[in-house]
Scaffold this motif. Structure first.
Motif, PDB file in Angstrom:
ATOM      1  N   THR A   1      17.837  -7.344 -15.417  1.00  0.00           N
ATOM      2  CA  THR A   1      16.897  -7.635 -14.243  1.00  0.00           C
ATOM      3  C   THR A   1      17.725  -7.516 -13.010  1.00  0.00           C
ATOM      4  OG1 THR A   1      15.653  -9.239 -15.547  1.00  0.00           O
ATOM      5  CG2 THR A   1      15.829  -9.858 -13.332  1.00  0.00           C
ATOM      6  N   SER A   2      19.087  -7.934 -13.035  1.00  0.00           N
ATOM      7  CA  SER A   2      20.006  -8.048 -11.835  1.00  0.00           C
ATOM      8  C   SER A   2      20.040  -6.296 -11.522  1.00  0.00           C
ATOM      9  CB  SER A   2      21.171  -8.604 -11.951  1.00  0.00           C
ATOM     10  OG  SER A   2      22.026  -8.126 -12.893  1.00  0.00           O
ATOM     11  N   ASP A   3      20.173  -5.441 -12.425  1.00  0.00           N
ATOM     12  CA  ASP A   3      20.304  -4.082 -11.893  1.00  0.00           C
ATOM     13  C   ASP A   3      19.321  -3.339 -11.361  1.00  0.00           C
ATOM     14  OD1 ASP A   3      22.863  -4.009 -13.590  1.00  0.00           O
ATOM     15  OD2 ASP A   3      21.979  -3.555 -15.279  1.00  0.00           O
ATOM     16  N   LYS A   4      18.046  -3.924 -11.399  1.00  0.00           N
ATOM     17  CA  LYS A   4      16.876  -3.166 -11.025  1.00  0.00           C
ATOM     18  C   LYS A   4      16.847  -3.312  -9.229  1.00  0.00           C
ATOM     19  CE  LYS A   4      14.232  -4.261 -14.885  1.00  0.00           C
ATOM     20  NZ  LYS A   4      12.883  -5.272 -15.425  1.00  0.00           N
ATOM     21  N   PRO A   5      16.553  -2.009  -8.626  1.00  0.00           N
ATOM     22  CA  PRO A   5      16.711  -2.213  -7.302  1.00  0.00           C
ATOM     23  C   PRO A   5      15.583  -3.087  -6.823  1.00  0.00           C
ATOM     24  CG  PRO A   5      16.413   0.166  -8.126  1.00  0.00           C
ATOM     25  CD  PRO A   5      16.282  -0.890  -9.514  1.00  0.00           C
ATOM     26  N   GLU A   6      15.790  -3.721  -5.624  1.00  0.00           N
ATOM     27  CA  GLU A   6      14.706  -4.677  -5.140  1.00  0.00           C
ATOM     28  C   GLU A   6      13.871  -4.003  -4.064  1.00  0.00           C
ATOM     29  OE1 GLU A   6      14.737  -7.945  -5.605  1.00  0.00           O
ATOM     30  OE2 GLU A   6      16.481  -7.820  -6.841  1.00  0.00           O
ATOM     31  N   ASN A   7      12.395  -4.110  -4.579  1.00  0.00           N
ATOM     32  CA  ASN A   7      11.158  -3.508  -3.814  1.00  0.00           C
ATOM     33  C   ASN A   7      10.205  -4.221  -3.943  1.00  0.00           C
ATOM     34  OD1 ASN A   7       9.791  -1.892  -2.439  1.00  0.00           O
ATOM     35  ND2 ASN A   7       9.951   0.131  -3.635  1.00  0.00           N
TER      36      ASN A   7
ATOM     37  N   ILE B   1      19.517   5.677 -13.508  1.00  0.00           N
ATOM     38  CA  ILE B   1      19.208   6.022 -12.193  1.00  0.00           C
ATOM     39  C   ILE B   1      17.780   6.721 -12.172  1.00  0.00           C
ATOM     40  CG2 ILE B   1      19.981   8.046 -10.533  1.00  0.00           C
ATOM     41  CD1 ILE B   1      22.868   7.489 -11.674  1.00  0.00           C
ATOM     42  N   ALA B   2      17.374   7.645 -13.186  1.00  0.00           N
ATOM     43  CA  ALA B   2      16.275   8.446 -13.227  1.00  0.00           C
ATOM     44  C   ALA B   2      15.235   7.111 -13.350  1.00  0.00           C
ATOM     45  CB  ALA B   2      16.011   9.248 -14.462  1.00  0.00           C
ATOM     46  N   SER B   3      15.558   6.035 -14.226  1.00  0.00           N
ATOM     47  CA  SER B   3      14.513   5.075 -14.210  1.00  0.00           C
ATOM     48  C   SER B   3      14.122   4.340 -12.716  1.00  0.00           C
ATOM     49  CB  SER B   3      14.919   3.807 -15.128  1.00  0.00           C
ATOM     50  OG  SER B   3      14.904   4.517 -16.617  1.00  0.00           O
ATOM     51  N   ASP B   4      15.271   4.081 -12.437  1.00  0.00           N
ATOM     52  CA  ASP B   4      15.156   3.371 -10.978  1.00  0.00           C
ATOM     53  C   ASP B   4      14.149   4.348 -10.066  1.00  0.00           C
ATOM     54  OD1 ASP B   4      16.920   1.465 -11.712  1.00  0.00           O
ATOM     55  OD2 ASP B   4      18.593   2.354 -10.552  1.00  0.00           O
TER      56      ASP B   4
ATOM     57  N   PHE C   1      16.765   5.341  -1.505  1.00  0.00           N
ATOM     58  CA  PHE C   1      17.888   5.788  -2.061  1.00  0.00           C
ATOM     59  C   PHE C   1      19.043   4.716  -1.877  1.00  0.00           C
ATOM     60  CE2 PHE C   1      15.995   9.835  -1.793  1.00  0.00           C
ATOM     61  CZ  PHE C   1      16.010  10.294  -3.135  1.00  0.00           C
ATOM     62  N   SER C   2      19.109   4.063  -1.069  1.00  0.00           N
ATOM     63  CA  SER C   2      19.978   2.984  -0.869  1.00  0.00           C
ATOM     64  C   SER C   2      19.788   1.867  -2.032  1.00  0.00           C
ATOM     65  CB  SER C   2      20.003   2.040   0.480  1.00  0.00           C
ATOM     66  OG  SER C   2      20.026   2.950   1.742  1.00  0.00           O
ATOM     67  N   ARG C   3      18.564   1.573  -2.338  1.00  0.00           N
ATOM     68  CA  ARG C   3      18.379   0.528  -3.459  1.00  0.00           C
ATOM     69  C   ARG C   3      18.723   1.209  -4.680  1.00  0.00           C
ATOM     70  NH1 ARG C   3      13.562  -0.321  -0.601  1.00  0.00           N
ATOM     71  NH2 ARG C   3      12.223   1.144  -1.780  1.00  0.00           N
TER      72      ARG C   3
ATOM     73  N   THR D   1      21.368   3.385  -5.260  1.00  0.00           N
ATOM     74  CA  THR D   1      22.942   3.470  -5.199  1.00  0.00           C
ATOM     75  C   THR D   1      23.492   2.137  -5.284  1.00  0.00           C
ATOM     76  OG1 THR D   1      22.753   5.403  -3.584  1.00  0.00           O
ATOM     77  CG2 THR D   1      24.833   3.857  -3.752  1.00  0.00           C
ATOM     78  N   GLU D   2      22.586   1.263  -4.743  1.00  0.00           N
ATOM     79  CA  GLU D   2      23.313  -0.208  -5.018  1.00  0.00           C
ATOM     80  C   GLU D   2      23.026  -0.627  -6.477  1.00  0.00           C
ATOM     81  OE1 GLU D   2      22.213  -4.905  -3.548  1.00  0.00           O
ATOM     82  OE2 GLU D   2      21.238  -2.981  -2.786  1.00  0.00           O
ATOM     83  N   ALA D   3      22.101  -0.480  -6.959  1.00  0.00           N
ATOM     84  CA  ALA D   3      21.996  -0.561  -8.565  1.00  0.00           C
ATOM     85  C   ALA D   3      22.806   0.092  -9.181  1.00  0.00           C
ATOM     86  CB  ALA D   3      20.456  -0.261  -9.076  1.00  0.00           C
ATOM     87  N   HIS D   4      23.157   1.561  -9.168  1.00  0.00           N
ATOM     88  CA  HIS D   4      24.142   2.123  -9.758  1.00  0.00           C
ATOM     89  C   HIS D   4      25.419   1.432  -9.693  1.00  0.00           C
ATOM     90  CE1 HIS D   4      26.528   5.673 -11.027  1.00  0.00           C
ATOM     91  NE2 HIS D   4      27.169   5.314  -9.792  1.00  0.00           N
ATOM     92  N   THR D   5      26.021   1.049  -8.614  1.00  0.00           N
ATOM     93  CA  THR D   5      26.992   0.456  -8.351  1.00  0.00           C
ATOM     94  C   THR D   5      27.346  -1.080  -8.954  1.00  0.00           C
ATOM     95  OG1 THR D   5      27.286   1.181  -5.946  1.00  0.00           O
ATOM     96  CG2 THR D   5      28.740  -0.678  -6.381  1.00  0.00           C
ATOM     97  N   LYS D   6      26.280  -1.694  -9.310  1.00  0.00           N
ATOM     98  CA  LYS D   6      26.258  -2.730  -9.957  1.00  0.00           C
ATOM     99  C   LYS D   6      26.455  -2.391 -11.429  1.00  0.00           C
ATOM    100  CE  LYS D   6      23.019  -5.864  -7.287  1.00  0.00           C
ATOM    101  NZ  LYS D   6      21.850  -6.627  -7.141  1.00  0.00           N
ATOM    102  N   ARG D   7      25.803  -1.472 -12.084  1.00  0.00           N
ATOM    103  CA  ARG D   7      25.889  -1.099 -13.334  1.00  0.00           C
ATOM    104  C   ARG D   7      27.374  -0.551 -13.596  1.00  0.00           C
ATOM    105  NH1 ARG D   7      21.325   1.980 -12.357  1.00  0.00           N
ATOM    106  NH2 ARG D   7      19.592   0.756 -12.793  1.00  0.00           N
TER     107      ARG D   7
END
Length: 247
Positions: free
Chosen positions: A6-12, A132-135, A229-231, A233-239
């Protein structure tokens, strides 16, 4: 393979408006929107089928029987996702194979260019690269009708194995810290390839392009594309942090 927490998913969390507030029967009256959804489901269906095939190959690299069994379980989940997408295409009157065909070359090219050389690279690809593709697809899902959005989010959801990937990769880095540098470089390459692949898929399909840049389903404006794309990238950084790797 979908390793999302859950915490990995981009916020939107924008409220649904326009087509995003409609059901499929209403939204599909727009032929351009219908074409975009068929493309999206076709791309996702082939992606899930390819993930199933790849997991079967990656199982050959697994160091233990336990790991092989875990990959088999993941592969089964991916094939079930494929079946749901295939059945949905049939349900709305579309042939699954022609819907998937336009995306075969791009997705096969991506997997050929990012074939893992060992077990750990395969886990990183599954946890980081595919997510990343999932995001990206989740961002598109926010603009879909409610019925289609529910299906897309369901097939992109975490299959429950994020902890497995994190545990194996972090354990390997603890045992041999030099592994971390190699895997960090691999993950950066995966991010670049995954973003490029997503862009190629959309660029080749007019209906999907229109959905993203405007004209269908309350499409993104340029500022929103940047935020998207910012979201991601942020999710990628968390992973990467979860794996103990530097982004």
């Amino acid at each position: 393979m979908r390793f999302m927490t859950t915490s990995d998913k981009p916020e939107n969390t924008a409220a649904a408006t326009g087509i995003a507030a409609q059901d499929w029967a209403t939204a599909a009256a727009d032929p351009q929107y219908r074409a975009a959804v068929v493309d999206l489901l076709g791309a996702l269906a082939y992606g899930e089928l390819a993930a199933f095939e790849r997991l079967a190959e990656d199982a050959k690299l697994a160091p233990t029987l336990e790991d092989k069994a875990e990959l088999a379980k993941m592969a089964s989940a991916e094939f079930h996702h494929f079946e749901r997408l295939r059945d949905r295409l049939t349900e709305i009157g579309e042939e699954p194979t022609p819907a998937m065909q336009p995306f075969v070359a791009a997705l096969d090219g991506f997997h050929k260019q990012t074939a893992p050389s060992d077990w750990l690279e395969g886990l990183v690809k599954a946890y980081v690269g595919d997510s990343i593709a999932s995001d990206f697809y989740r961002e598109v899902a926010a603009r879909l009708d409610g019925d289609t959005r529910g299906l897309v989010l369901a097939v992109l959801d975490d299959t429950g194995h994020a902890g497995f990937a994190v545990d194996r990769v972090r354990g390997a880095i603890d045992a041999e810290p030099r592994v971390g540098g190699r895997l960090a470089l691999w993950a950066r390459r995966l991010m670049g390839e995954a973003l490029s692949q997503s862009q190629r898929v959309v660029a080749d399909r007019d209906a999907l392009s229109t959905m993203l840049v405007g004209g269908v389903a309350d499409g993104f404006d340029l500022a929103e594309v940047g935020r998207m794309f910012s979201r991601i990238t942020e999710a990628h950084t968390k992973r990467m942090a979860a794996l103990g790797l530097a982004a």
